[in-house]
Design a protein around this motif. Structure first.
Motif, mmCIF file in Angstrom:
data_model
loop_
_atom_site.group_PDB
_atom_site.id
_atom_site.type_symbol
_atom_site.label_atom_id
_atom_site.label_comp_id
_atom_site.label_asym_id
_atom_site.label_seq_id
_atom_site.Cartn_x
_atom_site.Cartn_y
_atom_site.Cartn_z
ATOM 1 N N ALA A 17 36.359 32.003 46.138
ATOM 2 C CA ALA A 17 36.354 32.450 44.760
ATOM 3 C C ALA A 17 36.557 33.949 44.732
ATOM 4 C CB ALA A 17 35.029 32.086 44.080
ATOM 5 N N CYS A 18 37.243 34.424 43.718
ATOM 6 C CA CYS A 18 37.436 35.863 43.574
ATOM 7 C C CYS A 18 37.321 36.220 42.100
ATOM 8 C CB CYS A 18 38.784 36.311 44.129
ATOM 9 S SG CYS A 18 40.210 35.592 43.312
ATOM 10 N N VAL A 19 37.046 37.496 41.839
ATOM 11 C CA VAL A 19 36.879 37.974 40.483
ATOM 12 C C VAL A 19 38.183 38.595 40.020
ATOM 13 C CG1 VAL A 19 35.544 39.496 39.006
ATOM 14 C CG2 VAL A 19 34.466 38.430 40.979
ATOM 15 N N LEU A 20 38.618 38.210 38.842
ATOM 16 C CA LEU A 20 39.867 38.723 38.290
ATOM 17 C C LEU A 20 39.536 39.618 37.105
ATOM 18 C CD1 LEU A 20 41.866 35.372 38.331
ATOM 19 C CD2 LEU A 20 41.818 37.132 40.086
ATOM 20 N N LEU A 21 39.737 40.924 37.251
ATOM 21 C CA LEU A 21 39.498 41.848 36.156
ATOM 22 C C LEU A 21 40.827 42.194 35.499
ATOM 23 C CD1 LEU A 21 36.892 44.348 37.590
ATOM 24 C CD2 LEU A 21 36.506 42.320 36.215
ATOM 25 N N PRO A 22 40.971 41.970 34.179
ATOM 26 C CA PRO A 22 42.210 42.355 33.509
ATOM 27 C C PRO A 22 42.385 43.857 33.521
ATOM 28 C CG PRO A 22 40.526 41.731 31.915
ATOM 29 C CD PRO A 22 39.977 41.413 33.277
ATOM 30 N N ARG A 23 43.617 44.306 33.397
ATOM 31 C CA ARG A 23 43.884 45.743 33.440
ATOM 32 C C ARG A 23 43.104 46.485 32.356
ATOM 33 N NH1 ARG A 23 47.590 47.720 36.739
ATOM 34 N NH2 ARG A 23 49.080 46.329 37.728
ATOM 35 N N GLY A 44 26.504 40.581 56.065
ATOM 36 C CA GLY A 44 27.694 40.297 56.847
ATOM 37 C C GLY A 44 28.954 40.134 56.034
ATOM 38 N N THR A 45 28.934 40.561 54.780
ATOM 39 C CA THR A 45 30.122 40.433 53.942
ATOM 40 C C THR A 45 30.155 41.593 52.966
ATOM 41 O OG1 THR A 45 31.370 38.882 52.551
ATOM 42 C CG2 THR A 45 29.010 39.052 52.125
ATOM 43 N N GLN A 46 31.198 41.665 52.164
ATOM 44 C CA GLN A 46 31.235 42.667 51.109
ATOM 45 C C GLN A 46 30.615 42.087 49.844
ATOM 46 O OE1 GLN A 46 34.807 45.014 50.313
ATOM 47 N NE2 GLN A 46 34.545 44.653 48.122
ATOM 48 N N VAL A 47 29.708 42.830 49.261
ATOM 49 C CA VAL A 47 29.097 42.458 47.991
ATOM 50 C C VAL A 47 29.572 43.449 46.934
ATOM 51 C CG1 VAL A 47 26.929 42.165 46.725
ATOM 52 C CG2 VAL A 47 27.091 41.427 49.113
ATOM 53 N N ASP A 48 30.015 42.915 45.803
ATOM 54 C CA ASP A 48 30.517 43.733 44.694
ATOM 55 C C ASP A 48 29.691 43.454 43.453
ATOM 56 O OD1 ASP A 48 33.046 44.709 46.046
ATOM 57 O OD2 ASP A 48 33.413 42.550 46.079
ATOM 58 N N ILE A 49 29.360 44.504 42.746
ATOM 59 C CA ILE A 49 28.654 44.376 41.466
ATOM 60 C C ILE A 49 29.517 44.988 40.375
ATOM 61 C CG2 ILE A 49 26.587 44.946 40.142
ATOM 62 C CD1 ILE A 49 25.036 45.261 42.693
ATOM 63 N N VAL A 50 29.622 44.294 39.256
ATOM 64 C CA VAL A 50 30.230 44.838 38.050
ATOM 65 C C VAL A 50 29.135 44.893 36.997
ATOM 66 C CG1 VAL A 50 32.051 44.629 36.332
ATOM 67 C CG2 VAL A 50 32.411 43.730 38.636
ATOM 68 N N ALA A 51 28.867 46.063 36.472
ATOM 69 C CA ALA A 51 27.813 46.253 35.478
ATOM 70 C C ALA A 51 28.424 46.834 34.205
ATOM 71 C CB ALA A 51 26.729 47.186 36.012
ATOM 72 N N VAL A 52 28.041 46.277 33.063
ATOM 73 C CA VAL A 52 28.580 46.713 31.773
ATOM 74 C C VAL A 52 27.419 47.192 30.914
ATOM 75 C CG1 VAL A 52 30.000 46.066 29.784
ATOM 76 C CG2 VAL A 52 30.347 44.912 31.987
ATOM 77 N N GLY A 220 32.738 41.547 25.965
ATOM 78 C CA GLY A 220 32.944 40.537 24.945
ATOM 79 C C GLY A 220 33.811 39.370 25.359
ATOM 80 N N ARG A 221 34.415 39.437 26.523
ATOM 81 C CA ARG A 221 35.269 38.345 27.013
ATOM 82 C C ARG A 221 34.554 37.620 28.144
ATOM 83 N NH1 ARG A 221 38.884 42.813 26.572
ATOM 84 N NH2 ARG A 221 38.433 43.314 28.746
ATOM 85 N N PRO A 222 34.863 36.348 28.348
ATOM 86 C CA PRO A 222 34.278 35.649 29.499
ATOM 87 C C PRO A 222 34.719 36.296 30.812
ATOM 88 C CG PRO A 222 35.301 34.097 27.974
ATOM 89 C CD PRO A 222 35.723 35.461 27.545
ATOM 90 N N TRP A 223 33.864 36.209 31.797
ATOM 91 C CA TRP A 223 34.263 36.596 33.149
ATOM 92 C C TRP A 223 35.306 35.607 33.651
ATOM 93 C CZ3 TRP A 223 32.445 41.151 34.777
ATOM 94 C CH2 TRP A 223 31.261 41.630 34.226
ATOM 95 N N ARG A 224 36.267 36.093 34.425
ATOM 96 C CA ARG A 224 37.328 35.243 34.947
ATOM 97 C C ARG A 224 37.197 35.158 36.469
ATOM 98 N NH1 ARG A 224 42.201 37.383 34.468
ATOM 99 N NH2 ARG A 224 43.324 35.419 34.244
ATOM 100 N N ILE A 225 36.983 33.939 36.968
ATOM 101 C CA ILE A 225 36.769 33.701 38.390
ATOM 102 C C ILE A 225 37.917 32.850 38.911
ATOM 103 C CG2 ILE A 225 35.134 32.928 40.136
ATOM 104 C CD1 ILE A 225 34.021 35.035 38.179
ATOM 105 N N GLY A 226 38.634 33.355 39.892
ATOM 106 C CA GLY A 226 39.738 32.610 40.481
ATOM 107 C C GLY A 226 39.269 31.742 41.635
ATOM 108 N N LEU A 240 38.532 30.094 36.285
ATOM 109 C CA LEU A 240 37.412 29.667 35.449
ATOM 110 C C LEU A 240 36.994 30.816 34.543
ATOM 111 C CD1 LEU A 240 35.153 27.814 38.019
ATOM 112 C CD2 LEU A 240 36.253 26.774 36.035
ATOM 113 N N ALA A 241 36.728 30.509 33.292
ATOM 114 C CA ALA A 241 36.190 31.483 32.349
ATOM 115 C C ALA A 241 34.712 31.174 32.154
ATOM 116 C CB ALA A 241 36.936 31.416 31.023
ATOM 117 N N LEU A 242 33.831 32.105 32.531
ATOM 118 C CA LEU A 242 32.384 31.868 32.510
ATOM 119 C C LEU A 242 31.669 32.922 31.680
ATOM 120 C CD1 LEU A 242 31.569 31.022 36.249
ATOM 121 C CD2 LEU A 242 32.096 29.433 34.399
ATOM 122 N N ARG A 243 30.694 32.477 30.923
ATOM 123 C CA ARG A 243 29.749 33.366 30.245
ATOM 124 C C ARG A 243 28.361 33.141 30.830
ATOM 125 N NH1 ARG A 243 31.444 35.427 25.086
ATOM 126 N NH2 ARG A 243 33.595 34.797 24.612
ATOM 127 N N GLY A 244 28.270 33.264 32.125
ATOM 128 C CA GLY A 244 27.024 33.021 32.834
ATOM 129 C C GLY A 244 27.134 31.806 33.719
#
Length: 341
Positions: A17-23, A44-52, A220-226, A240-244
């Protein structure tokens, strides 16, 4: 902050799974709360946080607290840290019970539950198969059959003995070891997301090597997970479009090596100590971590037919993508939610 300078950079593609951020979200949308991204190596991996959040100071404090909490838990549960509680249990195996932190007790109880419900396809005591090494930079080596047979005698979920009322745990026989790689990461990421919320950041996402947890929305938009295609990891099956919720992914190509024409990877079959051969990869989608935690490793071992049965009979509310070498299967609910890539 306990972690030194988390790297702020683009997202690495995780397991499945990957996170898709629109431009539009890469910059700041006019009139919307700013998006801040923070990354670090953890577990043992890369962890990414997106905070709004509109308040930059509050946002930074929330990120610092989330990283500190995830680091604390990862060091507690890592088999690679000599002073971790997991290694203390291994060193005391066969002896008296040891006190463990409530967070570790919760993970160990989940491990016991999944082991029981999966008929042993998941077993946290696979740490006894100690001759496998899948870390980057180490030479490829396949343990000999005799060593695996000796170690197999120490793989026994019943040998993990818990007393929640006293807060203690014990491994029954000397030589037993825990490997919580298949069941600790999601609760650690969940603790990070919960810490962000405690500090006021309720629109957030954490991606840990392809396991993705999110809450709220992205401006205001759903998160997009590829969802990646396990047969061709650079391609997406859909979005996938997720709101949680949570997308929990497992695959045979993220940590492993090729040797003598065969792929060896880090998800071991508890029954023989060999890398699982049931599935190439999978992704499980649910509203909460508890619904899916540990089941990715169990399904990788069990294969397509048994995993489909579990999704129908044991895991209500969980949707799944299961991939064999020749085909990809999607649950009915996931087919209706997966958008074109």
């Amino acid at each position: 902050m306990p972690l030194t300078s988390p790297r702020r950079r683009g997202f690495a593609l995780g397991a499945l799974a990957c996170v898709l951020l629109p431009r539009a979200a890469q910059a700041l949308d006019a009139g919307r709360a700013p998006v801040q991204r923070s990354s670090a190596a953890l577990m043992g991996t890369q962890v990414d946080i997106v905070a709004v959040h509109a308040d930059a100071t509050l946002r930074a404090q929330a990120l610092d607290a989330a990283w500190a909490e995830m680091l604390r838990l990862s060091e507690m549960m890592s088999r690679y840290r000599s002073a971790s509680q997991v290694n203390l249990l291994a060193n005391a195996a066969g002896g008296a019970p040891l006190p463990v932190a409530p967070e570790l007790m919760a993970v160990l109880q989940q491990a016991q539950g999944v082991s029981r419900r999966s008929g042993g396809r998941f077993d946290a005591t696979v740490g006894a198969y100690a001759d496998w090494h899948f870390e980057p930079g180490l030479p490829a080596r396949v343990p000999d059959a005799a060593a695996l047979a000796r170690q197999h005698a120490l793989v026994d979920a019943h040998g993990l003995q818990l007393d929640p009322s006293r807060g203690t745990a014990r491994l029954a026989r000397p030589g037993m070891r825990l490997d919580l790689g298949g069941i600790a990461k999601l609760p650690i990421l969940q603790a990070g997301l919960r810490t962000l919320a405690t500090h006021g950041v309720t629109d957030a996402l954490i991606n840990g090597g392809g396991d993705v947890l999110c809450s709220g929305t992205l401006q205001g938009r759903p998160w997009r997970i590829g969802l990646r295609d396990p047969r061709a990891p650079q391609q997406l099956l859909g979005v996938l479009a997720l709101r949680g919720g949570v997308v929990a992914a497992s695959g045979d190509y993220e940590r492993g090596f090729d040797y003598a024409g065969r792929r060896y990877h880090h998800i071991l079959d508890p029954r023989n100590g060999q890398p699982s051969q049931g599935l190439r990869g999978l992704a499980l989608v649910a509203a909460d971590v508890e619904a899916v935690n540990g089941w990715g490793a169990a399904m990788m071992v069990a294969g397509l037919t048994q995993s489909q049965r579990w999704l129908r009979e044991q895991l209500p509310g969980v949707e799944g993508m299961l991939a064999e070498p020749g085909r990809v299967w999607l649950s009915t609910g996931l087919q209706g939610r997966l958008l074109p890539a």
